[in-house]
Design an enzyme around this catalytic site. Structure first.
Site, PDB file in Angstrom:
ATOM      1  N   CYS A  51      40.142  36.187  45.373  1.00  0.00           N
ATOM      2  CA  CYS A  51      38.869  36.701  45.895  1.00  0.00           C
ATOM      3  C   CYS A  51      38.741  38.196  45.631  1.00  0.00           C
ATOM      4  CB  CYS A  51      38.756  36.431  47.388  1.00  0.00           C
ATOM      5  SG  CYS A  51      38.778  34.673  47.821  1.00  0.00           S
ATOM      6  N   ARG A 128      34.570  28.379  46.446  1.00  0.00           N
ATOM      7  CA  ARG A 128      33.917  29.401  45.636  1.00  0.00           C
ATOM      8  C   ARG A 128      32.569  28.868  45.132  1.00  0.00           C
ATOM      9  NH1 ARG A 128      37.940  32.912  45.301  1.00  0.00           N
ATOM     10  NH2 ARG A 128      40.052  32.050  45.292  1.00  0.00           N
TER      11      ARG A 128
END
Length: 214
Positions: A51, A128
């Protein structure tokens, strides 16, 4: 997980789910972005390596998105304080400022409305997911990645460029299209139009496949 907690999944070419949420830049709601493109993207958790690489890449591409009339808005199920600490950590350790807001979604309201929670991946984290919302608030594209693999931000720039080109010119774009390359002319919808296609001045391979330059 009972039915009241299950994620819904928005659909392309329909209004994007409305939301109102706290972010690292203050309160935000979908309506705030009316008149601009919006890329809303979720990540599984703050202070995680994949991330972090994605947020750095989004931050570096932010000026390019802004020049295309597009805002960025991140989200995870972490708290606002976690987001703030992570943003400060990225600045300290990687030398990168995160210029866009990050939604606090502790109750998972936005994540569920957008289908970001996939029980097969995790019950308490958002996968995601990336959503392209046009200036009219319509959902135009959705892209999902697994938790283990980072997204390509360059591809999102390319996709947004392609969407804007299609809207502006009434055309489609071929595989991996980039600006300057030929675009696809919509195929004819009647027998008479199909008969005329070869004489219309396009680069025509067959009646259903014609391209042109912009």
């Amino acid at each position: 997980m009972d039915n009241t907690q299950q994620s819904t999944f928005p659909r392309l070419n329909e209004p994007a789910p409305a939301f109102s949420a706290r972010t690292t830049h203050g309160d935000r709601k979908l309506e705030d972005y009316r008149g601009k493109w919006l890329i809303l993207f979720s990540h599984p958790a703050d202070f995680t390596p994949v991330c972090t690489t994605e947020f750095i890449a989004f931050a570096k591409a932010a000026p390019k998105f802004s020049g295309m009339g597009c805002e960025l808005l991140g989200l995870s199920i972490d708290s606002l304080f976690s987001h703030l600490a992570w943003v400060r950590n990225i600045k300290e350790k990687f030398g990168v400022d995160i210029p866009f807001p990050i939604i606090e979604d502790l109750k998972m309201d936005v994540a569920r409305a957008y289908g970001m929670v996939h029980p097969g991946a995790a019950d308490t984290q958002a996968v995601r997911a990336t959503f392209f919302i046009d200036p009219n608030g319509v959902l135009r594209a959705m892209v999902y990645y697994p938790m283990s693999n980072g997204r390509s931000i360059d591809e999102f720039v390319r996709l947004l460029t392609a969407l804007q080109t299609s809207d502006a010119n009434g055309v489609a774009t071929p595989e991996n299209w980039c600006p300057g390359q030929p675009v696809i002319v919509p195929p004819p919808k009647t027998a008479e139009a199909a008969e005329k296609r070869a004489s219309e001045g396009y680069d025509t391979v067959d009646w259903y496949f014609s391209t042109r330059t912009l």
